[in-house]
Design an enzyme around this catalytic site. Sequence first.
Site, short mmCIF file in Angstrom:
data_model
loop_
_atom_site.label_atom_id
_atom_site.label_comp_id
_atom_site.label_asym_id
_atom_site.label_seq_id
_atom_site.Cartn_x
_atom_site.Cartn_y
_atom_site.Cartn_z
N HIS A 221 48.80 44.90 50.55
CA HIS A 221 50.05 45.24 51.25
C HIS A 221 51.00 45.99 50.32
CE1 HIS A 221 48.70 43.08 54.68
NE2 HIS A 221 48.86 41.87 54.17
N ASP B 158 46.31 50.22 58.92
CA ASP B 158 45.38 49.09 58.91
C ASP B 158 44.45 49.15 57.70
OD1 ASP B 158 44.18 46.79 59.76
OD2 ASP B 158 43.02 47.72 61.37
N LEU C 110 44.23 50.10 70.04
CA LEU C 110 45.68 50.27 69.86
C LEU C 110 46.38 48.97 69.49
CD1 LEU C 110 46.62 52.82 72.66
CD2 LEU C 110 46.67 53.16 70.19
N ARG D 152 45.17 39.65 49.10
CA ARG D 152 45.60 40.51 50.21
C ARG D 152 46.98 41.11 49.97
NH1 ARG D 152 43.08 40.28 54.96
NH2 ARG D 152 45.02 40.64 56.09
N TRP E 276 52.71 37.08 63.29
CA TRP E 276 53.25 35.75 62.95
C TRP E 276 52.15 34.70 62.89
CZ3 TRP E 276 57.83 36.12 60.97
CH2 TRP E 276 58.73 37.07 61.44
N SER F 267 54.14 41.68 66.72
CA SER F 267 54.53 40.38 67.28
C SER F 267 53.44 39.35 67.00
CB SER F 267 54.69 40.50 68.80
OG SER F 267 55.49 41.58 69.13
N LEU G 53 63.84 64.03 59.14
CA LEU G 53 62.77 63.21 59.71
C LEU G 53 63.34 61.91 60.29
CD1 LEU G 53 59.56 62.66 59.77
CD2 LEU G 53 60.01 61.30 57.73
C1 FPP Z 1 47.28 45.91 58.20
O1 FPP Z 1 46.42 45.56 57.19
C2 FPP Z 1 48.65 46.08 57.79
C3 FPP Z 1 49.67 45.25 58.16
C4 FPP Z 1 49.52 44.02 58.92
C5 FPP Z 1 51.04 45.54 57.83
C6 FPP Z 1 51.36 46.92 57.35
C7 FPP Z 1 52.24 46.74 56.23
C8 FPP Z 1 52.36 47.56 55.16
C9 FPP Z 1 51.71 48.87 55.02
C10 FPP Z 1 53.19 47.14 54.04
C11 FPP Z 1 54.51 46.66 54.46
C12 FPP Z 1 55.46 47.75 54.73
C13 FPP Z 1 56.63 47.47 55.27
C14 FPP Z 1 57.71 48.50 55.36
C15 FPP Z 1 56.87 46.12 55.81
P1 FPP Z 1 45.59 44.22 57.40
O2 FPP Z 1 46.22 43.17 56.60
O3 FPP Z 1 45.46 43.91 58.85
O4 FPP Z 1 44.21 44.65 56.80
P2 FPP Z 1 42.80 44.05 57.19
O5 FPP Z 1 42.56 44.38 58.63
O6 FPP Z 1 41.89 44.80 56.28
O7 FPP Z 1 42.84 42.58 56.90
#
Ligand code: FPP
Length: 250
Positions: A42, A25, A200, A38, A74, A71, A136
Site C-alpha cells: 500500500h 488493485d 468493477l 501488505r 472495512w 465501502s 486537474l
Molecule cells: C488494492 O490492493 C488497493 C486498495 C485496497 C487500496 C488502494 C490504496 C492505495 C493505492 C494506497 C492508499 C492511497 C490513499 C490515498 C489512501 P489490494 O490490497 O486489494 O491488493 P490485492 O488484491 O493484491 O490483495
Amino acid sequence: MSMPKVSLDGSSNFEIPQHVAIIMDGNGRWAAARGLPRGEGHRRGVEALRRTVRAAGELGIDILTIFAFSSENWSRPQTEIRDLLGLLRRFIRNDLAELHQNNIRVRVIGEREGLAADVASLLNEAEEMTRDNDGLTLVVAFNYGARQEIARAARRLAEEVGAGRLASSDITAERLSEFLDMPDLPDPDLIIRTSGEQRLSNFLLWQSAYSELVFVPTFWPDFDRAALEHAISEYRRRERRFGGLAAAAT
Ligand code: FPP
C-alpha cells in the site's frame, strides 16, 4: 492545469480521455511476491499514485478518479484498515500543499458519515483548500460503493417526493444522476483496473454505462506514466458508439 495536450505518438489530432478512473488493485499481491507485508504494498501504492497524478496532468487529462477505499474494505483486518487510513492521512498532510501548488482540485466522493472525525476533516480541508483550482480534478473515492451511492440518491429523491417538491413522474435517469456524488462531472471515458482482475467491484456502476474498460496485468505499485499511456493507447483503439451506429454506417 494549463498543460498542453501532449501527443503520445506525435500526432496532432490525438484524443486524450477527459475523465480517467482507476481501480488501483494488486498492492497485496505485489508485496506477497516480494515477501513483504501488505502494508508495504500500500505504501508503494501511494508512490504510484503520486506518479500517476503527475502523469495525468502532463498528458492533459482533466479528471482523474481513484478508488482509494471501498465501502467493503472495512471487512479487512483491523491492522490493514489502520495502515490504509494512516496512508490517507499522510497523503493529505504531506501532499496537499503540493497538489494545491500544482493547481489540482481535490474532490471526495463516498459516504462521509461515520468516518473518524480527523479523517473527515482532512478530506474537507483538501476540498476547501483546492476549491478554486482549475487544473486537474483529482476525485478521491473514499468509503465509496456505487450501490450505496445510488441508494443515497434514491433516498434523497424519495425525500423530495415526500416533501412534495418533486412528482414521482419527474424521476428520470438525468434527475437521479443529479443526486449522485459528482453530478457536475462528466462520466469517465476510460476506467483502468490494474492487477489483471476484470470486474468493477462496486465502482462507479452508474457512471460507467459507456466507459471503456481497460484491464492491465500490472500490479498497482508498478503503475507509472508508461502504463497509463499504454492504457490510453488501448482506449484510442476502441470505437465508442454510445448505443448508436458505427461512424461508417451513418
Ligand atoms: C488494492 O490492493 C488497493 C486498495 C485496497 C487500496 C488502494 C490504496 C492505495 C493505492 C494506497 C492508499 C492511497 C490513499 C490515498 C489512501 P489490494 O490490497 O486489494 O491488493 P490485492 O488484491 O493484491 O490483495
